[in-house]
Design a protein around this motif. Structure first.
Motif, mmCIF file in Angstrom:
data_model
loop_
_atom_site.group_PDB
_atom_site.id
_atom_site.type_symbol
_atom_site.label_atom_id
_atom_site.label_comp_id
_atom_site.label_asym_id
_atom_site.label_seq_id
_atom_site.Cartn_x
_atom_site.Cartn_y
_atom_site.Cartn_z
ATOM 1 N N GLY A 428 0.787 -1.227 0.000
ATOM 2 C CA GLY A 428 0.000 0.000 0.000
ATOM 3 C C GLY A 428 0.814 1.269 0.000
ATOM 4 O O GLY A 428 0.263 2.357 -0.207
ATOM 5 N N LEU A 429 2.146 1.204 0.203
ATOM 6 C CA LEU A 429 2.977 2.402 0.202
ATOM 7 C C LEU A 429 3.350 2.779 -1.225
ATOM 8 O O LEU A 429 3.550 1.907 -2.070
ATOM 9 C CB LEU A 429 4.240 2.173 1.018
ATOM 10 C CG LEU A 429 4.077 2.020 2.540
ATOM 11 C CD1 LEU A 429 5.422 1.740 3.175
ATOM 12 C CD2 LEU A 429 3.460 3.274 3.140
ATOM 13 N N PRO A 430 3.477 4.083 -1.513
ATOM 14 C CA PRO A 430 3.905 4.494 -2.858
ATOM 15 C C PRO A 430 5.308 4.000 -3.200
ATOM 16 O O PRO A 430 5.636 3.792 -4.362
ATOM 17 C CB PRO A 430 3.854 6.024 -2.799
ATOM 18 C CG PRO A 430 2.947 6.341 -1.661
ATOM 19 C CD PRO A 430 3.136 5.234 -0.665
ATOM 20 N N VAL A 431 6.141 3.840 -2.161
ATOM 21 C CA VAL A 431 7.521 3.398 -2.358
ATOM 22 C C VAL A 431 7.832 2.304 -1.344
ATOM 23 O O VAL A 431 7.514 2.428 -0.158
ATOM 24 C CB VAL A 431 8.528 4.557 -2.176
ATOM 25 C CG1 VAL A 431 9.955 4.062 -2.406
ATOM 26 C CG2 VAL A 431 8.210 5.704 -3.108
ATOM 27 N N ASP A 432 8.428 1.220 -1.818
ATOM 28 C CA ASP A 432 8.910 0.182 -0.915
ATOM 29 C C ASP A 432 10.394 -0.021 -1.209
ATOM 30 O O ASP A 432 10.793 -0.091 -2.374
ATOM 31 C CB ASP A 432 8.150 -1.128 -1.131
ATOM 32 C CG ASP A 432 8.545 -2.173 -0.098
ATOM 33 O OD1 ASP A 432 8.846 -1.768 1.041
ATOM 34 O OD2 ASP A 432 8.572 -3.367 -0.435
ATOM 35 N N PHE A 433 11.220 -0.095 -0.170
ATOM 36 C CA PHE A 433 12.662 -0.185 -0.400
ATOM 37 C C PHE A 433 13.330 -0.987 0.702
ATOM 38 O O PHE A 433 12.751 -1.220 1.772
ATOM 39 C CB PHE A 433 13.287 1.211 -0.493
ATOM 40 C CG PHE A 433 13.063 2.057 0.735
ATOM 41 C CD1 PHE A 433 13.912 1.969 1.827
ATOM 42 C CD2 PHE A 433 12.001 2.943 0.787
ATOM 43 C CE1 PHE A 433 13.702 2.747 2.955
ATOM 44 C CE2 PHE A 433 11.783 3.732 1.910
ATOM 45 C CZ PHE A 433 12.637 3.637 2.996
#
Length: 512
Positions: A428-433
């Motif tokens: 659900g996050l715009p960015v995953d890292f």
């Protein structure tokens, strides 16, 4: 007992030389003495009639020296390259011994001190770099040093400096040193030898000579990334400090003029007091600071300066020399990387060799021949120390991150740069890292959602942010990867197509 100590130190030198050579030899064939391979390949290209400055070795390295240099390398191609590599390692170790003998003679040092100088030189990072890459730099230093010290017959003085400058231009500063010390004939012979060597290069290789002297010599970008940490010149440090391309030439020129003027003035005073070895090393240090490119193997002069400080009178000078020796032997950015999260601290450590050589040029050898009151140095010393503390604790602007790099599509297949796995993804996050911390840098690698059009990274408050490109991986995901010296003050912004910030990340946990 003294003879035993001398023999013992030379035994240590011999063992260290053999171990160093073996470690070089154990490197993969494509990485062993890579600069010597460039010299060898360029000489073969010229022998076959190919343009010198079109030659590029398998590792991507071009030939960067004047045409006269390749004439000296051409006879080397009569040997098989493997035999030349063995000979070059032996000659480099011999050059270390010759440097130690020259410095010892200039200091009227004992045989024990000469052996100690040779050992210290050998284990330093610049000499190890000369061995590893098969570099010509140590021979340039040797030629300039023995000539500037006056260790050659009087009627030939200046010739070796001229020949050294014909191979690598930076020793031309010694011509200025000859002039300011009244050694007019030495200066004339140096210029004459330089001009004769250049003329010989033009006679044998007219097209390559015209190309070099009318353009190639100014193309410093051919040598590599000048902002990389290996370039410890003043220009390299300014580039890592985030100075704009427009301001860099003027700021660099002003600083270099001041550094060289101070070094030459102090060298002139040293020469007048018969301290020719210190004067020559000081001018050599100025060439390291002034050159646009000063890789580790160029910095033999700084190691010699550190040793001369250790040999000087006064506890402060000796302590400064010891610190400089440590800086020139160890990579402080690696050794002390885990002690502080501040980018300023990291910048200070990674530019310690640049700052050290500038300090030597400005201070000479601690005022050894300049009469001043003892307390006159107190306030400047305190001010410099306070400035270094402030720099170490201050987050530098984003543009000053010395190790930042955003990876491109050409790097997608490299698992060191693109290691993201979806296991445990924050849905659900715009960015995953995910974050990985290494000795000298931290890597961030991840993916973005469809609503993210761009990523923007700021390594610290202030300064221009860096753009991180979004790349389409083989699996179809839009991925990104970059590295930074420190994430302690960093901020990663995810931008929508209209430029608005849709997400901001300021917390980065290694191993996440």
């Amino acid at each position: 007992m003294s003879q035993r100590r001398v023999a013992g130190l030379w035994s240590v030198f011999g063992i260290a030389a053999v171990v160093s050579a073996v470690l070089v030899w154990l490197r993969p064939a494509g990485q062993r003495l890579s600069d010597l391979h460039i010299y060898y390949g360029a000489a073969e290209a010229v022998r076959e009639g190919r343009p010198l400055y079109d030659y590029v070795a398998e590792n991507g390295g071009p030939f960067t020296y004047p045409p006269f240099a390749v004439l000296l390398f051409r006879p080397l191609t009569l040997l098989p390259e493997t035999a030349l590599q063995v000979a070059w390692l032996a000659l480099t170790c011999a050059a270390v011994v010759a440097l130690a003998v020259a410095v010892g003679r200039g200091l009227s040092a004992s045989r024990l001190a000469v052996a100690a100088i040779a050992c210290g030189l050998l284990v330093s990072a610049p000499v190890q770099s000369n061995l590893r890459f098969g570099q010509v730099s140590i021979f340039i230093v040797l030629l300039a040093l023995v000539d500037a010290m006056g260790l050659v017959p009087r009627r030939y003085r200046g010739v070796l400096v001229g020949l050294a400058a014909a191979i690598k231009l930076t020793p031309l500063l010694f011509v200025v040193y000859f002039l300011v010390t009244g050694r007019w004939k030495d200066a004339a012979r140096a210029l004459g030898a330089f001009a004769a060597a250049a003329a010989l290069g033009a006679l044998v290789l007219p097209g390559d000579s015209l190309r070099y002297w009318t353009g190639t010599m100014l193309q410093t970008s051919r040598i590599g990334d000048l902002a990389s940490l290996g370039n410890q010149s003043v220009q390299g440090m300014l580039m890592r400090a985030g100075l704009s391309a427009a301001a860099l030439p003027l700021v660099w020129a002003v600083l270099i003029a001041a550094v060289c003027a101070a070094a030459l003035w102090r060298a002139r005073t040293l020469d007048a007091h018969g301290e020719r070895v210190r004067a020559a090393v000081l001018v050599g240090c100025a060439t390291v600071a002034a050159s646009p490119v000063s890789w580790t193997h160029h910095q033999v002069w700084t190691v010699l300066a550190a040793m001369l400080l250790v040999a000087a009178e006064g506890a402060w000078r000796r302590a400064a020399g010891a610190v400089l020796l440590v800086v020139m032997t160890l990579s402080l950015g690696v050794v002390l990387r885990g002690l502080s999260p501040y980018t300023g601290w990291q910048f200070l450590l990674e530019n310690a060799r640049s700052l050290g050589v500038v300090a030597v040029c400005l201070a000479g050898f601690g005022g050894a021949v300049v009469t001043v009151r003892r307390r006159a140095w107190t306030r400047p010393a305190v001010a410099v120390a306070a400035g270094l503390v402030v720099l170490a604790l201050t987050p530098l602007p984003a543009g000053a991150d010395p190790t930042f790099k955003a990876y491109t599509a050409a790097d997608l297949a490299n698992p060191r740069y693109f290691y993201y796995t979806p296991a445990g993804a924050r849905l659900g996050l715009p960015v995953d890292f995910q974050v990985r911390r290494e000795k000298t840098k931290t890597r961030v690698n991840g993916v973005v959602a469809d609503g993210v059009a761009a990523l923007r990274w700021s390594s610290a408050p202030g300064g221009a942010a860096r753009t991180v490109p979004l790349l389409t991986s083989a699996a179809g995901a839009r991925a990104f990867s970059f590295r930074s010296a420190s994430l302690a003050h960093g901020r990663l912004d995810a931008l929508a197509p209209d430029g608005t910030v849709v997400a901001t990340f300021t917390s980065f946990t290694p191993g996440a």
